[in-house]
Design a protein around this motif. Structure first.
Motif: not given
Length: 223
Positions: A13-16, A48-50, A53-55, A60-61
């Motif tokens: 999910i983060l990669e996409v 996974h990411y409600p 902003d969590e994405l 950013f982290d």
């Protein structure tokens, strides 16, 4: 195996999401679009990411952690060759997360966490550049009055932070496309280091000009 599946899905999910944010800009990418691109249900994404902003915060982290490691390398910069490699590597990382810089002001206005953490980013970039100047000065690669260090470091950080925005404004349709990455990064490194020209020892100045010429065909400013 079943216990590892959620982590793999979260990673994917983060990669996409990063790819979509970079291609279209964060404000133009909805969670519905992300779900469709992944071929998963919106409910699976929200598990996974409600929230969107969590994405953003998760990406950013990752950027912040990689940046912190890279900035520490400025302690080893002693000459123009080192500085060129350091700046190019730094721009490569910025390019990898270019959506942050393309949409920076918009993101900061909406996301309190980024607002506070990006102040840390600026402070650490400035600290790192000062370390670079100090190392080059001690090695005899440049001579700079201590009263000019703060302003010079700040100017370099401004170019680092807003270079991709400048590239985008100059050519909104093409500037941030992957095919233009190398040219954009080389131009960025050139213009940051060009701020050191007045302070460089003559041999180092010639070496910088040689590096610019060597990479000029890829990084030359468009006419």
């Amino acid at each position: 195996m079943a216990k590892k599946a959620p982590r793999r899905t979260a990673e994917r999910i983060l990669e996409v999401t990063l790819d979509l944010f970079n291609r279209f800009g964060e404000p133009n990418v909805s969670t519905t679009l992300i779900s469709a691109e992944l071929g998963i249900s919106p409910g699976n994404l929200y598990y996974h990411y409600p929230a969107k902003d969590e994405l953003i915060n998760s990406l950013f982290d990752r950027y912040e952690a990689s940046l912190g490691e890279l900035l520490n390398a400025s302690d080893g910069v002693r000459d123009v060759e080192d500085a060129w490699f350091f700046m190019h590597t730094l721009f490569e990382l910025i390019w990898q997360y270019r959506f942050l810089y393309r949409d920076l002001n918009d993101l900061l206005s909406k996301n309190r966490r980024l607002e506070t953490h990006f102040q840390w980013v600026l402070k650490n970039k400035t600290r790192s550049v000062k370390s670079l100047l100090d190392g080059m000065s001690r090695a005899g690669s440049l001579q700079i009055d201590s009263r000019e260090v703060e302003a010079t470091a700040t100017s370099m950080v401004v170019v680092l932070t807003y270079w991709l925005s400048f590239e985008y404004v100059r050519d909104p349709r093409n500037a941030l496309e992957p095919a233009n990455a190398q040219a954009a990064l080389l131009r960025g490194a050139h213009h940051v280091l060009n701020l050191l020209i007045p302070y460089l020892e003559p041999g180092q100045r010639s070496h910088l000009q040689g590096l610019v010429s060597a990479y000029g065909s890829a990084g030359r400013d468009p006419a």
